[in-house]
Design an enzyme around this catalytic site. Structure first.
Site, short mmCIF file in Angstrom:
data_model
loop_
_atom_site.label_atom_id
_atom_site.label_comp_id
_atom_site.label_asym_id
_atom_site.label_seq_id
_atom_site.Cartn_x
_atom_site.Cartn_y
_atom_site.Cartn_z
N ASP A 190 102.95 69.32 61.74
CA ASP A 190 103.03 67.92 61.33
C ASP A 190 103.90 67.21 62.37
O ASP A 190 104.52 67.85 63.23
CB ASP A 190 103.67 67.82 59.93
CG ASP A 190 103.81 66.38 59.46
OD1 ASP A 190 102.84 65.60 59.58
OD2 ASP A 190 104.90 65.99 58.98
N SER A 191 103.97 65.89 62.24
CA SER A 191 104.84 65.13 63.15
C SER A 191 106.31 65.39 62.85
O SER A 191 107.17 65.16 63.70
CB SER A 191 104.55 63.63 63.00
OG SER A 191 104.77 63.25 61.66
N CYS A 247 99.06 67.36 58.33
CA CYS A 247 99.33 65.95 58.60
C CYS A 247 98.01 65.22 58.43
O CYS A 247 97.01 65.59 59.08
CB CYS A 247 99.86 65.82 60.02
SG CYS A 247 99.99 64.14 60.62
N GLU A 297 111.29 60.27 56.70
CA GLU A 297 111.79 61.11 57.80
C GLU A 297 113.26 60.81 58.07
O GLU A 297 114.03 61.69 58.44
CB GLU A 297 110.93 60.87 59.05
CG GLU A 297 111.21 61.81 60.20
CD GLU A 297 110.54 63.19 60.08
OE1 GLU A 297 109.60 63.34 59.29
OE2 GLU A 297 110.99 64.11 60.79
N CYS A 321 99.51 61.30 52.72
CA CYS A 321 100.40 61.57 53.84
C CYS A 321 101.31 62.69 53.36
O CYS A 321 101.81 62.63 52.22
CB CYS A 321 101.21 60.32 54.18
SG CYS A 321 102.56 60.62 55.37
N HIS A 329 104.19 63.45 53.96
CA HIS A 329 105.58 63.08 53.65
C HIS A 329 105.73 62.64 52.19
O HIS A 329 106.82 62.67 51.62
CB HIS A 329 106.05 61.93 54.55
CG HIS A 329 106.44 62.34 55.93
ND1 HIS A 329 105.51 62.72 56.88
CD2 HIS A 329 107.65 62.44 56.54
CE1 HIS A 329 106.15 63.02 58.01
NE2 HIS A 329 107.44 62.86 57.83
N1 DGL Z 1 102.93 63.34 57.62
C1 DGL Z 1 101.96 62.67 58.37
C2 DGL Z 1 100.69 62.35 57.67
O1 DGL Z 1 100.33 63.08 56.75
C3 DGL Z 1 102.34 61.73 59.46
C4 DGL Z 1 103.38 60.73 59.27
C5 DGL Z 1 103.62 60.06 60.61
O2 DGL Z 1 104.05 60.76 61.54
O3 DGL Z 1 103.35 58.86 60.72
O4 DGL Z 1 100.00 61.42 57.99
#
Ligand code: DGL
Length: 271
Positions: A14-15, A77, A158, A190, A192
């Site tokens: 993931d990011s 992600c 984050e 997402c 997150h």
């Molecule tokens: N967690 C990520 C997603 O599911 C990316 C969030 C990001 O880096 O913008 O899209």
């Protein structure tokens, strides 16, 4: 397809910390598996970047995970799943299995929420790709999808802003959007967002079902690896964490999900 040893790790990327919510559920669903996590903290957020840029990061990470011997790669992600899954699959070829976080959620929603009004929140990249809408139109047209980009949320999480007054304010200003009026369930599109699941659910007075990607994906992965005969039958290694940059929030989240000790290895991606 060439098969790596069943004891080889599952690579998850993931990011940043978002994919840890998925990795955590994978560990619960597949406790005998070794996990190797890559957080591309140097390039977070992905959601505001172009498709080409996300593709180039994703290929480099897939390369790193292959070098480390992974038998499977899970793109944990949504933004990278939307922008780069096909390309990563092509790049990896027969060297490892590749999975994304969008297909399992579409499949689950089609099975359990057909005929409903289903909200979707995610990054700009995920929503503007139109991939969820296209997949529902092709496989479950009775799902009435209501997509809404919520670009600040991943970055906010984050930075450690969740379950507090700042997150509550931002979450409220997004969720009161007309688009989500009358929904029955909501895809947290997402990785997150499981970290703000309670806050989102509270906004809807617990009347909207939260579709939590991390749990759905972990269960999907367990079934796939079982089907492929790729489940580890030995003792797993402790989880390993690679990051493209050290950040305090990543370390704190990794510790939160996986307990002590968490050793982060810096693995810069080349330009
Ligand atoms: N967690 C990520 C997603 O599911 C990316 C969030 C990001 O880096 O913008 O899209």
């Amino acid at each position: 397809m060439e098969s790596r040893p069943v004891a080889a790790p599952i690579g998850i990327f993931d990011s940043g910390i978002g994919g840890l919510t998925v990795a955590h559920q994978v560990q619960r669903a597949l406790p005998q598996e070794s996990l190797l996590y890559f957080g591309d903290t140097a390039h977070m957020p992905y959601g505001d970047k172009s498709q080409v840029t996300i593709q180039s990061y994703s290929i480099k990470i897939a390369h790193a995970l292959l070098e480390k011997g992974c038998k499977a790669i899970l793109i944990a992600c949504n933004s990278a799943s939307a922008a780069a899954y096909e390309l990563v699959r092509e790049y990896v070829g027969s060297r490892a299995r590749v999975y994304n976080v969008i297909d399992p959620v579409v499949q689950y929603t089609a099975q359990h929420h057909a005929g409903q009004q289903v909200g979707l929140i995610g990054t700009k990249q995920t929503i503007s790709s139109g991939l969820f809408s296209a997949k529902f139109a092709a496989t479950a047209p009775s799902v009435n999808l209501k997509p809404l980009a919520t670009p600040l949320l991943a970055h906010m999480i984050e930075q450690g802003f969740y379950n507090n007054s700042v997150s509550q304010h931002i979450i409220h200003s997004y969720l009161q959007d007309e688009t989500l009026r009358g929904i029955d369930s909501l895809i947290l599109g997402c990785t997150h967002y499981p970290l703000i699941k309670e806050e989102v659910s509270t906004f809807f007075e617990e009347k909207v079902t939260m579709l939590d990607t991390s749990k759905i994906v972990a269960e999907f992965l367990r079934k796939e690896l079982e089907k492929e005969g790729l489940l580890n039958d030995g003792v797993p290694e402790p989880p390993q964490f690679l990051v493209s940059d050290f950040t305090a929030s990543f370390e704190a989240s990794a510790r939160h999900f996986f307990g002590e000790p968490v050793h982060l290895e810096k693995y810069p991606l080349w330009d």
